[in-house]
Scaffold this motif. Structure first.
Motif, PDB file in Angstrom:
ATOM      1  N   GLN A 146       0.796  -1.347   0.080  1.00 25.67           N
ATOM      2  CA  GLN A 146       0.029  -0.020   0.035  1.00 25.67           C
ATOM      3  C   GLN A 146       0.686   1.314   0.040  1.00 25.67           C
ATOM      4  OE1 GLN A 146      -3.458   0.237   0.153  1.00 25.67           O
ATOM      5  NE2 GLN A 146      -3.420  -1.982  -0.013  1.00 25.67           N
ATOM      6  N   GLY A 147       0.554   2.229  -0.800  1.00 26.23           N
ATOM      7  CA  GLY A 147       1.366   3.416  -0.972  1.00 26.23           C
ATOM      8  C   GLY A 147       2.615   3.290  -1.929  1.00 26.23           C
ATOM      9  N   SER A 148       2.910   2.318  -2.293  1.00 26.92           N
ATOM     10  CA  SER A 148       4.190   2.319  -3.243  1.00 26.92           C
ATOM     11  C   SER A 148       3.956   2.807  -4.464  1.00 26.92           C
ATOM     12  CB  SER A 148       4.494   0.644  -3.414  1.00 26.92           C
ATOM     13  OG  SER A 148       5.398   0.467  -4.341  1.00 26.92           O
ATOM     14  N   ALA A 149       4.958   3.375  -5.052  1.00 24.59           N
ATOM     15  CA  ALA A 149       4.813   4.071  -6.423  1.00 24.59           C
ATOM     16  C   ALA A 149       4.523   2.845  -7.491  1.00 24.59           C
ATOM     17  CB  ALA A 149       6.468   4.683  -6.872  1.00 24.59           C
ATOM     18  N   THR A 150       4.867   1.686  -7.219  1.00 21.55           N
ATOM     19  CA  THR A 150       4.545   0.790  -8.189  1.00 21.55           C
ATOM     20  C   THR A 150       3.439  -0.509  -7.715  1.00 21.55           C
ATOM     21  OG1 THR A 150       6.338  -0.529  -7.184  1.00 21.55           O
ATOM     22  CG2 THR A 150       6.726   0.694  -9.020  1.00 21.55           C
ATOM     23  N   TYR A 151       2.614   0.216  -6.661  1.00 22.57           N
ATOM     24  CA  TYR A 151       1.483  -0.786  -6.163  1.00 22.57           C
ATOM     25  C   TYR A 151       0.590  -1.221  -7.424  1.00 22.57           C
ATOM     26  CZ  TYR A 151      -2.812  -2.017  -3.785  1.00 22.57           C
ATOM     27  OH  TYR A 151      -4.008  -2.713  -3.506  1.00 22.57           O
ATOM     28  N   GLY A 152       0.311  -2.301  -7.372  1.00 23.60           N
ATOM     29  CA  GLY A 152      -0.494  -2.989  -8.348  1.00 23.60           C
ATOM     30  C   GLY A 152      -0.018  -3.219  -9.843  1.00 23.60           C
TER      31      GLY A 152
END
Length: 184
Positions: A91-97
């Protein structure tokens, strides 16, 4: 010399150990704490696992364990070939998903390092595939979760056509957008 290459998500690494060969065959150092520490990697692997899949098109995953039992994995193929995938679920990562993937073969000796905070899965590309992987956390079934292999929001290209072979558990996993917030 071991080759370490970041994939499309820089934390997911393709690690290819050098093979030293002669007329008898070859030798490869597949894990060295010293070499990995020199590359800035510090994993204390606590368990080794081995898996066999009889049929091409077998998909296992996408699996993960939540904190406090999240796991990093170092995966390699002992026999056959797979397409291996890591999905960022932090959650909150620049590459989330987003996902990163690589073809791993027994012949090439490639390995993929899947960090904590990622869902992991693979598809066998040929019959009779055998994998070996290390994990840096103990198995804790109360913290395991998963994402459906064909989540349209992820749009993973698994590198095969046709109907996959799946476990009953993997057939009913939720989409990423339907997961409760995972604490990694």
């Amino acid at each position: 010399m071991t080759s370490i290459t970041p994939l499309s998500i820089p934390e997911v690494l393709l690690i290819t150990p050098k093979r030293h060969g002669d007329g008898r065959g070859w030798f490869s150092e597949t894990w060295s704490r010293r070499v990995m520490a020199q590359a800035g990697l510090d994993h204390d692997f606590v368990q080794d696992n081995q898996a066999f899949s009889a049929r091409a098109g077998t998909v296992r995953g996408l699996h993960f364990q939540k904190a406090p039992h999240a796991q990093a994995k170092l995966v390699r193929v002992l026999r056959g070939a797979i397409f291996d995938v890591a999905v960022d679920i932090r959650q909150g990562s620049a590459t989330y998903g987003q996902w990163a993937g690589a073809r791993l073969t027994a012949e090439g000796g490639e390995q993929i390092l899947v960090p904590r905070g990622f869902a992991h899965g693979y598809c066998t590309l040929v019959d009779n595939c055998e994998l070996f992987y290390k994990v840096d956390g103990q198995y804790a079934p109360e913290t395991e979760g998963g994402i459906i292999w064909n989540d349209p929001d992820l749009a993973i290209d698994w590198g095969f056509t046709g109907e996959p072979t799946l476990s009953d558990k993997d057939k009913v996993l939720p989409r990423l957008r339907d997961l409760p917030a995972a604490a990694f």
